[in-house]
Design a protein around this motif. Structure first.
Motif, PDB file in Angstrom:
ATOM      1  N   VAL A  91       0.831  -1.199   0.000  1.00  0.00           N
ATOM      2  CA  VAL A  91       0.000   0.000   0.000  1.00  0.00           C
ATOM      3  C   VAL A  91       0.868   1.252   0.000  1.00  0.00           C
ATOM      4  CG1 VAL A  91      -1.632   1.363   1.377  1.00  0.00           C
ATOM      5  CG2 VAL A  91      -2.009  -1.092   1.059  1.00  0.00           C
ATOM      6  N   VAL A  92       1.891   1.263   0.860  1.00  0.00           N
ATOM      7  CA  VAL A  92       2.790   2.422   0.911  1.00  0.00           C
ATOM      8  C   VAL A  92       3.525   2.592  -0.420  1.00  0.00           C
ATOM      9  CG1 VAL A  92       4.846   3.378   2.033  1.00  0.00           C
ATOM     10  CG2 VAL A  92       3.079   2.261   3.407  1.00  0.00           C
ATOM     11  N   GLU A 145       3.197  -4.565  15.619  1.00  0.00           N
ATOM     12  CA  GLU A 145       3.314  -5.214  14.322  1.00  0.00           C
ATOM     13  C   GLU A 145       1.958  -5.468  13.676  1.00  0.00           C
ATOM     14  OE1 GLU A 145       3.225  -8.422  17.479  1.00  0.00           O
ATOM     15  OE2 GLU A 145       4.188  -6.474  17.211  1.00  0.00           O
ATOM     16  N   VAL A 146       0.891  -5.434  14.455  1.00  0.00           N
ATOM     17  CA  VAL A 146      -0.461  -5.511  13.903  1.00  0.00           C
ATOM     18  C   VAL A 146      -1.045  -4.111  13.742  1.00  0.00           C
ATOM     19  CG1 VAL A 146      -2.813  -6.357  14.280  1.00  0.00           C
ATOM     20  CG2 VAL A 146      -0.865  -7.801  14.859  1.00  0.00           C
ATOM     21  N   GLY A 147      -0.846  -3.268  14.727  1.00  0.00           N
ATOM     22  CA  GLY A 147      -1.422  -1.932  14.695  1.00  0.00           C
ATOM     23  C   GLY A 147      -0.904  -1.073  13.565  1.00  0.00           C
ATOM     24  N   VAL A 148       0.389  -1.172  13.244  1.00  0.00           N
ATOM     25  CA  VAL A 148       0.941  -0.352  12.163  1.00  0.00           C
ATOM     26  C   VAL A 148       0.323  -0.724  10.816  1.00  0.00           C
ATOM     27  CG1 VAL A 148       3.038   0.175  10.862  1.00  0.00           C
ATOM     28  CG2 VAL A 148       3.050   0.273  13.362  1.00  0.00           C
ATOM     29  N   PRO A 149       0.253  -2.009  10.433  1.00  0.00           N
ATOM     30  CA  PRO A 149      -0.444  -2.325   9.181  1.00  0.00           C
ATOM     31  C   PRO A 149      -1.902  -1.863   9.165  1.00  0.00           C
ATOM     32  CG  PRO A 149       0.889  -4.181   9.854  1.00  0.00           C
ATOM     33  CD  PRO A 149       0.932  -3.204  10.988  1.00  0.00           C
ATOM     34  N   ALA A 169       6.391   0.398   7.009  1.00  0.00           N
ATOM     35  CA  ALA A 169       6.055   1.770   6.628  1.00  0.00           C
ATOM     36  C   ALA A 169       7.315   2.620   6.707  1.00  0.00           C
ATOM     37  CB  ALA A 169       4.968   2.333   7.542  1.00  0.00           C
ATOM     38  N   PRO A 170       8.147   2.621   5.672  1.00  0.00           N
ATOM     39  CA  PRO A 170       9.423   3.342   5.718  1.00  0.00           C
ATOM     40  C   PRO A 170       9.221   4.846   5.910  1.00  0.00           C
ATOM     41  CG  PRO A 170       9.367   1.795   3.871  1.00  0.00           C
ATOM     42  CD  PRO A 170       7.968   1.878   4.404  1.00  0.00           C
ATOM     43  N   ILE A 202       5.609   9.531   8.453  1.00  0.00           N
ATOM     44  CA  ILE A 202       6.245  10.118   9.633  1.00  0.00           C
ATOM     45  C   ILE A 202       6.166   9.117  10.770  1.00  0.00           C
ATOM     46  CG2 ILE A 202       6.198  12.028  11.276  1.00  0.00           C
ATOM     47  CD1 ILE A 202       4.390  13.372   8.891  1.00  0.00           C
ATOM     48  N   GLY A 203       7.302   8.682  11.284  1.00  0.00           N
ATOM     49  CA  GLY A 203       7.336   7.742  12.397  1.00  0.00           C
ATOM     50  C   GLY A 203       7.580   8.465  13.703  1.00  0.00           C
TER      51      GLY A 203
END
Length: 503
Positions: free
Chosen positions: A100-101, A145-149, A181-182, A110-111
């Motif tokens: 997607v990204v 690892e689940v929340g970010v996707p 998500a780079p 933005i991290g």
């Protein structure tokens, strides 16, 4: 989500199709919500069937279909929906999110990471950026690892900014999230002692946090807290440009002349490479100044003008529950519910905010004009430092001249003994076994004009006590805004998806 055919989803995840042929899969478009909770499924969406310790999400594919989902990601064939069958659901989630990204070249990622303040900063930044362009940010504290996707899947073709909160349970976790998500911009808030019991040391936490700036490209920007030595040192670990923020004299984005009003809301002067301005925040607590500086630096990098940033900050409101959530009761009691989570750093910040809201300055000779109550529960995952850290918070309550300290639960009990050993306190510091006992005490002794703070990790039940005292009616069920799926609040699987285990 950015529309993708089921055939494309199978390709990027390395999955195999079940329930339809290649031609049909190429024609079936997923453009709705991607969810791990069947109750959140919707038209055109994809349901991801996670498997937990007690329940199996595959049992709920039909429920997702009934709400409009058009496909599922599974680890075995299921006949209720067309499926992409993958070997590993987590890797399938990660691969799809990265796709997607990659399909959105104009997206700025933005991290944000830090031992405390991630969610508040995320909310502030999302509020500011969304005033300029479509912005996606996590709901609640989805930072794993689940929340970010799940956050990435909310990106649409018109989205310009993606704010990603990144937490860690150990070294390597943030690096994994940056591959999903780079980021082009990385915000490092602080390195504290939260979860030191899991990491082993504060130095190990710093190593884990630095993975965010290590992942930035040479064309990126690292926004570093100049007032935190461990964060400042991360400048040597990134190839990106570095912008220091804080109160330090050499900060590129600097706060000076900070004051708090009678409700503990800060005003300060911000100086940036683009000019200076006065900033007023509608949030409670001086600790939000550092968060706001990171937002200013990031928004400037994203092309916003300083006057527009300042105007957006002035109207920002908390988007996530139980973070310095203030309720003014009709009888004049002020309830401050900051009980989403707790660690020594956030506990100290909350106590200082309580003092300001009570009209005091924090000291033996500067009693607040209003009675202040600190109702405090345990701070989890502190390892061998737990007793000392709880003791220190109790002593701080005395030094800040807080009127009453109510300590809840066995783990937090050293707070009460610390307070009693620090000063000549008697009934000012009490220990109670649970939230019900705390409620009985407060119901009897609170009086008009009092300010009462609730702060703890999740286990003490203080967020519900705060809701009960505030009369919000929210104490009827658990928070689902920051979870994926769990046996406690969703039927789909038994995975432990609490985001509180991350720092």
């Amino acid at each position: 989500m950015i529309p993708m055919s089921l055939a494309q989803i199978a390709e990027v995840t390395g999955g195999r199709l079940h329930g339809l042929d290649d031609h049909a899969a190429a024609s079936l478009v997923v453009d709705g919500p991607v969810v791990t909770d069947s109750r959140e499924a919707g038209p055109g969406g994809l349901y991801v069937a996670r498997v937990g310790e007690q329940l199996d999400g595959h049992q709920f594919v039909a429920s997702a279909a009934a709400l409009g989902a058009v496909a599922a990601m599974t680890t075995r064939p299921v006949d209720d929906l067309p499926c992409v069958v993958v070997d590993d659901i987590q890797e399938g989630l990660a691969s799809l999110a990265r796709a997607v990204v990659d399909r959105h070249p104009d997206l700025t990622v933005i991290g944000i990471t830090g031992s405390s303040g991630k969610t508040s900063t995320k909310d502030l930044l999302a509020s500011v950026l969304s005033s300029a362009a479509p912005t996606v940010a996590p709901v609640g504290s989805l930072n794993s690892e689940v929340g970010v996707p799940l956050t990435v899947f909310r990106v649409e073709p018109q989205t310009r900014f993606l704010v990603v909160e990144m937490g860690a349970r150990g070294v390597g976790h943030i690096a994994y999230l940056t591959r999903i998500a780079p980021p082009r911009i990385g915000i490092e808030l602080n390195v504290g002692s939260a979860h030191v019991g899991e990491f082993g040391s504060r130095e190990a936490i710093a190593v884990a946090k630095a993975e965010l700036v290590e992942a930035l490209p040479a064309t990126g920007l690292a926004v570093l807290n100049a007032d935190d030595a461990a964060v400042r040192a991360m400048a040597a670990k990134t190839v990106a440009r570095v912008l220091l923020v804080g109160s330090a004299a050499d900060a590129d984005v600097r706060a000076t002349q900070t004051t708090l009003d009678e409700s503990g809301r800060p005003t300060f002067r911000v100086t940036t490479p683009s000019g200076s301005a006065d900033v007023t925040l509608p949030l409670h607590g001086e600790h939000h100044v550092g968060n706001a500086l990171a937002v200013v630096a990031t928004a400037l990098e994203c092309g916003l003008a300083l006057p527009d940033i300042v105007a957006a900050l002035a109207t920002a409101t908390p988007a996530s529950r139980w973070r310095m959530e203030v309720t003014e009761r009709p009888d004049g009691v002020t309830v401050v519910n900051d009980a989403y989570n707790a660690n020594p750093d956030s506990m100290r910040a909350a106590l200082k905010a309580l003092v300001a809201m009570g009209g005091g300055r924090g000291g033996a000779d500067t009693a607040p004009s209003r009675r202040t109550w600190a109702v405090l529960g345990s701070m989890l995952e502190l390892g061998d430092d737990s007793t000392a850290e709880h003791d220190a918070i109790g002593r701080l309550a005395v030094r800040l001249n807080i009127s009453r300290l109510v300590v809840v639960g066995d783990t937090a009990r050293p707070m009460a003994s610390g307070a009693q050993h620090e000063g000549s306190w008697g009934d000012e510091a009490v220990w109670v076994p649970d939230a019900d006992a705390a409620y009985a005490l407060l119901a009897e002794e609170l009086r008009p004009g009092d300010v009462v703070l609730f702060k703890s990790s999740r286990d003490a039940g203080l967020r519900w006590l705060g809701d009960r005292l505030a009369g919000s009616g929210a104490a009827e069920g658990p928070d689902t805004s920051s979870a994926d799926d769990s046996t406690d609040n969703a039927p789909d699987n038994g995975a432990d998806n609490s985001e509180e285990g991350t720092t």
